[in-house]
Design a protein around this motif. Structure first.
Motif, PDB file in Angstrom:
ATOM      1  N   LYS A   8       0.390  -1.380  -0.031  1.00  0.00           N
ATOM      2  CA  LYS A   8       0.059   0.163   0.094  1.00  0.00           C
ATOM      3  C   LYS A   8       0.722   1.250   0.153  1.00  0.00           C
ATOM      4  N   ARG A   9       1.807   1.478   0.630  1.00  0.00           N
ATOM      5  CA  ARG A   9       2.685   2.041   0.960  1.00  0.00           C
ATOM      6  C   ARG A   9       3.464   2.639  -0.894  1.00  0.00           C
ATOM      7  N   LYS A  10       3.749   1.273  -1.418  1.00  0.00           N
ATOM      8  CA  LYS A  10       4.368   1.477  -2.442  1.00  0.00           C
ATOM      9  C   LYS A  10       3.280   2.393  -3.891  1.00  0.00           C
ATOM     10  N   PHE A  11       2.039   1.825  -3.599  1.00  0.00           N
ATOM     11  CA  PHE A  11       1.201   1.364  -4.890  1.00  0.00           C
ATOM     12  C   PHE A  11       0.095   2.472  -4.714  1.00  0.00           C
ATOM     13  N   GLY A  12       0.173   2.984  -3.391  1.00  0.00           N
ATOM     14  CA  GLY A  12      -1.406   3.100  -2.855  1.00  0.00           C
ATOM     15  C   GLY A  12      -1.840   3.311  -2.851  1.00  0.00           C
ATOM     16  N   GLY A  13      -2.735   1.957  -3.180  1.00  0.00           N
ATOM     17  CA  GLY A  13      -3.762   1.842  -2.393  1.00  0.00           C
ATOM     18  C   GLY A  13      -3.459  -0.019  -2.241  1.00  0.00           C
ATOM     19  N   ARG A  63     -14.561  -9.780  -5.379  1.00  0.00           N
ATOM     20  CA  ARG A  63     -14.616 -10.067  -3.855  1.00  0.00           C
ATOM     21  C   ARG A  63     -13.977  -9.047  -2.918  1.00  0.00           C
ATOM     22  N   TYR A  64     -13.248  -7.954  -3.073  1.00  0.00           N
ATOM     23  CA  TYR A  64     -12.824  -6.561  -2.869  1.00  0.00           C
ATOM     24  C   TYR A  64     -13.409  -5.801  -3.197  1.00  0.00           C
ATOM     25  N   SER A  65     -14.030  -4.688  -2.750  1.00  0.00           N
ATOM     26  CA  SER A  65     -14.462  -2.804  -3.829  1.00  0.00           C
ATOM     27  C   SER A  65     -13.108  -1.612  -4.149  1.00  0.00           C
ATOM     28  N   LYS A  66     -12.244  -2.216  -3.949  1.00  0.00           N
ATOM     29  CA  LYS A  66     -11.279  -1.180  -3.863  1.00  0.00           C
ATOM     30  C   LYS A  66     -10.069  -1.842  -3.689  1.00  0.00           C
ATOM     31  N   VAL A  67     -10.155  -2.646  -5.294  1.00  0.00           N
ATOM     32  CA  VAL A  67      -8.630  -3.231  -5.427  1.00  0.00           C
ATOM     33  C   VAL A  67      -7.229  -2.203  -6.669  1.00  0.00           C
ATOM     34  N   SER A  68      -6.369  -1.510  -6.081  1.00  0.00           N
ATOM     35  CA  SER A  68      -5.891  -0.194  -7.371  1.00  0.00           C
ATOM     36  C   SER A  68      -5.139  -1.423  -7.587  1.00  0.00           C
ATOM     37  N   GLY A  69      -4.254  -2.685  -7.685  1.00  0.00           N
ATOM     38  CA  GLY A  69      -3.820  -2.759  -8.601  1.00  0.00           C
ATOM     39  C   GLY A  69      -3.701  -4.497  -8.611  1.00  0.00           C
ATOM     40  N   ASP A  75      -3.243  -6.746 -18.562  1.00  0.00           N
ATOM     41  CA  ASP A  75      -4.153  -5.530 -18.156  1.00  0.00           C
ATOM     42  C   ASP A  75      -3.645  -4.374 -17.742  1.00  0.00           C
ATOM     43  N   PRO A  76      -3.922  -3.789 -17.805  1.00  0.00           N
ATOM     44  CA  PRO A  76      -2.956  -1.770 -17.088  1.00  0.00           C
ATOM     45  C   PRO A  76      -2.815  -1.887 -15.954  1.00  0.00           C
ATOM     46  N   ARG A  77      -3.820  -3.074 -15.450  1.00  0.00           N
ATOM     47  CA  ARG A  77      -3.890  -2.954 -13.650  1.00  0.00           C
ATOM     48  C   ARG A  77      -2.806  -3.707 -12.603  1.00  0.00           C
TER      49      ARG A  77
END
Length: 356
Positions: A27-32, A90-96, A125-127
């Protein structure tokens, strides 16, 4: 590098964590939130196909490690797309996502084909923000490390080595067919190439004392792994270990002993080392023993409670090596010729499942 390590140490400590947990680090590295998606490209292992021996590791049934081996093996592109869709539901908020080549030995193929399959995973996938590759320490010739170094210039890359233990009797018992010198050679050639090096360690190997496991902990710091995974030894159906456990020939580590050992281990590794896992798990229909390893959240909570009880954190009993890992020289490539000949050649393995 030293400044980055210090920043990593300060970050998790400032967040009031007890050890440098993987999820928080991502999370620290990618912001989410970042989730791994397991991929099975159809690799085998050199202790399965006879390059170094046969029979595979005595604890290993890849179906228990990876969902992809419990069903018909699909193309890499389809596995990754389906995995991303499943995680997103499964997860509502996944940044990548990280494409995780998990079961078997994922560098054991012609290097030009490795490049093709890894580039494919990073481009679907760009994510997809990165790549994680599980392998053995005797399957990382310089050609593979140079490939990962190139990929790390544009994406996050982690090379996960199955170290398991530094002690030869344990490696022999597992039928690993390599020694710890192979691990030392591999990581000393991997360091400083721009990708992370993760060490996989198994606690509770028959015949290993607490002192021996702590020697492995000290070696993690001496060799300078960026991250580690700790697993308890567990037995699954269809493996030599499973049969021994069912016959009552081997007793696996109990939960309380494991929790104490994990905390002892984490106290002795560098505070900047990322802790990717603190226990192992398998699907209930494959697992024989110990049943307590199904309690993943409870095990982590017990580990945190033990840190609180002791008033310690990761790294509190770490003794830095006399020679910093960054100062260790890069040695010559000692990959066995029987393995190198399978990797450093221009050909294709038809078993690899890439895309239609």
């Amino acid at each position: 590098m030293i400044e980055q390590q210090f920043d990593e140490q300060l970050a998790w400590q400032s967040e009031k964590l007890l050890f440098n947990a993987f999820g928080a680090s991502l999370k620290r590295k990618f912001g989410g939130r970042i989730q791994r998606v397991s991929i099975d490209a159809g690799f085998t292992c050199p202790n399965v196909d006879g390059a170094v021996t046969r029979g595979g590791c005595n604890f290993c049934d890849n179906r228990s490690f990876s969902p992809s081996r419990r069903v018909r093996l699909k193309q890499v592109s389809e596995q990754l797309a389906n995995g991303i869709a499943s995680v997103t539901e499964r997860y509502s908020k996944v940044s990548g996502f990280i494409a995780y080549f998990q079961p078997a030995t994922n560098t054991y193929a012609p290097v030009d084909q490795l490049e093709e399959v890894f580039e494919l995973a990073l481009s679907i996938d760009p994510r997809v923000v990165g790549l994680a590759v599980g392998t053995r320490p005797d399957c990382a010739p310089d050609s593979v490390l140079e490939l990962l170094e190139r990929l790390a210039e544009k994406s996050s890359v982690s090379l996960e080595y199955g170290m398991q233990t530094i002690h030869q009797p344990g490696l022999d018992w597992m039928n690993r067919a390599h020694d710890h010198a192979s691990m030392v050679n591999a990581i000393d050639r991997s360091r400083g190439r721009g990708f992370e090096c993760c060490g996989h360690v198994i606690l509770g190997i028959p015949g290993e004392t607490h002192a021996m496991m702590m020697e492995t902990a000290a070696e993690v710091g001496r060799l300078g792994f960026d991250s580690i995974k700790l697993h308890n030894l567990y037995a699954v159906q269809g493996t030599p270990l499973g049969e021994e456990v069912l016959r009552g020939e081997i007793e696996l580590m109990g939960k309380e002993d494991y929790v104490q050992t994990v905390v002892d281990f984490l106290e002795r590794i560098p505070p900047e080392t990322i802790v990717e896992r603190v226990s192992g798990e398998a699907p209930p229909n494959y697992l024989i023993e110990p049943k307590w390893c199904l309690e993943k959240s409870a095990i982590r909570l017990a580990i945190e409670r033990e840190f609180v009880r002791r008033g310690t954190r990761q790294g509190d009993h770490h003794n830095p090596p006399k020679v910093a890992p960054s100062e260790r020289p890069r040695p010559a490539d000692e990959t066995p010729e029987s393995i190198r000949s399978q990797i450093d050649r221009r050909s294709r393995l038809p078993v690899l499942k890439m895309q239609e």
